[in-house]
Design a protein around this motif. Sequence first.
Motif, short mmCIF file in Angstrom:
data_model
loop_
_atom_site.label_atom_id
_atom_site.label_comp_id
_atom_site.label_asym_id
_atom_site.label_seq_id
_atom_site.Cartn_x
_atom_site.Cartn_y
_atom_site.Cartn_z
N TYR A 1 12.27 -1.53 -0.41
CA TYR A 1 13.18 -2.33 0.42
C TYR A 1 12.38 -3.33 1.24
O TYR A 1 12.73 -4.52 1.33
N ASP A 2 11.28 -2.85 1.86
CA ASP A 2 10.45 -3.73 2.67
C ASP A 2 9.79 -4.83 1.86
O ASP A 2 9.39 -5.86 2.40
N ALA B 1 0.83 -1.20 0.00
CA ALA B 1 0.00 0.00 0.00
C ALA B 1 0.87 1.25 0.00
O ALA B 1 0.55 2.24 -0.67
N ALA B 2 1.98 1.20 0.76
CA ALA B 2 2.89 2.35 0.79
C ALA B 2 3.49 2.59 -0.58
O ALA B 2 3.60 3.74 -1.04
N ARG B 3 3.88 1.51 -1.25
CA ARG B 3 4.46 1.68 -2.60
C ARG B 3 3.45 2.33 -3.54
O ARG B 3 3.79 3.26 -4.29
N ARG B 4 2.20 1.89 -3.50
CA ARG B 4 1.18 2.48 -4.37
C ARG B 4 0.95 3.94 -4.04
O ARG B 4 0.85 4.80 -4.94
N ALA B 5 0.91 4.26 -2.74
CA ALA B 5 0.65 5.64 -2.32
C ALA B 5 1.77 6.57 -2.78
O ALA B 5 1.51 7.68 -3.29
N PHE B 6 3.02 6.13 -2.63
CA PHE B 6 4.13 7.02 -3.01
C PHE B 6 4.33 7.06 -4.52
O PHE B 6 4.80 8.07 -5.05
N ASN B 7 3.96 6.00 -5.20
CA ASN B 7 3.95 6.07 -6.67
C ASN B 7 2.95 7.12 -7.15
O ASN B 7 3.23 7.89 -8.09
N ARG B 8 1.76 7.16 -6.51
CA ARG B 8 0.77 8.17 -6.87
C ARG B 8 1.30 9.57 -6.58
O ARG B 8 1.13 10.49 -7.40
N PRO C 1 6.84 14.62 -9.48
CA PRO C 1 8.05 13.80 -9.43
C PRO C 1 9.28 14.51 -8.87
O PRO C 1 10.36 13.92 -8.86
N THR C 2 9.13 15.74 -8.40
CA THR C 2 10.29 16.49 -7.89
C THR C 2 10.38 16.48 -6.38
O THR C 2 11.25 17.13 -5.80
N VAL C 3 9.49 15.74 -5.69
CA VAL C 3 9.49 15.72 -4.22
C VAL C 3 10.42 14.62 -3.73
O VAL C 3 10.12 13.43 -3.87
N ALA C 4 11.52 15.01 -3.15
CA ALA C 4 12.54 14.05 -2.71
C ALA C 4 11.99 13.09 -1.66
O ALA C 4 12.30 11.89 -1.68
N ALA C 5 11.18 13.60 -0.73
CA ALA C 5 10.67 12.76 0.36
C ALA C 5 9.84 11.61 -0.17
O ALA C 5 9.88 10.49 0.37
N ALA C 6 9.07 11.84 -1.23
CA ALA C 6 8.25 10.77 -1.81
C ALA C 6 9.12 9.66 -2.39
O ALA C 6 8.83 8.47 -2.22
N TRP C 7 10.18 10.04 -3.07
CA TRP C 7 11.10 9.05 -3.62
C TRP C 7 11.80 8.27 -2.50
O TRP C 7 12.01 7.06 -2.60
#
Length: 362
Positions: free
Chosen positions: A32-33, A5-12, A18-24
């Motif tokens: 990793y998880d 779910a985290a991967r999907r949320a941060f992909n969205r 795409p310039t937000v470092a924290a999201a990447w």
Amino acid sequence: GDAKAARRAFNRAINDDPTVAAAWNELGNALYDLGRPDDAAEAFNTAANLSPDPAMPRFHRAMALLAAGDYAQGWAEYEHRTVPLTLRRHAAPPWKGDALDGRRLLISAEQGYGDMIQFARFVPLVAAQGGTVVFEVPAELLPLFAPFADSVTLTATEDGPVDGVDCHIHLMSLARILGVTANTVPAAAPYIAAPPARVAAWREAMQDDGGLRIGIAWAGRPSYPQDAQRSMDCAHLGPLAALDGLSLYSLQKDRTTRPITDELAASLTDDFSRLPNDFAETSAIIENLDLIITVDSAIGHIAGALGKLVWVLLSFAADWRWMREHADTPWYPAMRLFRQDAAGDWAGVMARVCEALVDTGC
């Protein structure tokens, strides 16, 4: 949390901007998880390139690269740990691996006790290159490093700053300096030692009931950020306690978040939680056991560095040092790794441990 779910949320979030470092960076953590360190390293690299303060994503990238087995790039990136971990700076200039030529080098231990024990293997190798080496380590670990005393000056961190040194390095940087790869880890064991008098005293004290003597530990230090993943409730050890022919000894000291159950307590031959925290005492007890079964904590490193047979129980997204998918490790020849097949699946891990005990008798 739910890594998928985290991967999907941060992909969205990245699709939106795409310039937000924290999201990447958070996408990298999720990958990793999910057991995808190569993909995680790419996400962390993007985060670092976008961030005005790239030390943390570079540190995260280092651990992903090391988990993937890329030690060359991993050690280089691991140098960025000094900022997020606030490692103590030293007045002496950093040692860059050049010939010591009689200079006095200070090596400072860092991070957790397991890290210190794992990476201490490099200290005598540096001392053999010439010069004078001073190894600064917490006082409670000093007895374990007695074998170093012929070539290394040992000093306690608690004694304060070490003066009169010409250069300095943090312990875990030695892997980069020495060019260590997964195929060239110096793995000769034992390289630490339990105090002989204590080993002999425990040999006298521990009654031989004919069973296979197994030391168990089910939790690490609660303050460790990933402790919820690496530690388990001791109820998962129930199947182990049900096997015949075993004598179980608890090496678990800290039980603040993972208390022992009445059922497990009743199955123990002895419970060493009554003893004060003392690494020398613990190492002497381990020397008198046949097998250690533990989660990823300092206990496993002590046993591995003593050359004892040790089985380490790992979470699905295990720490970088255990890499991925391997059942063995270049760091400790006598160590066997039992990994979760899915996040939180300690029952599956213990089923395979019990099967291994029944099938092979270790």
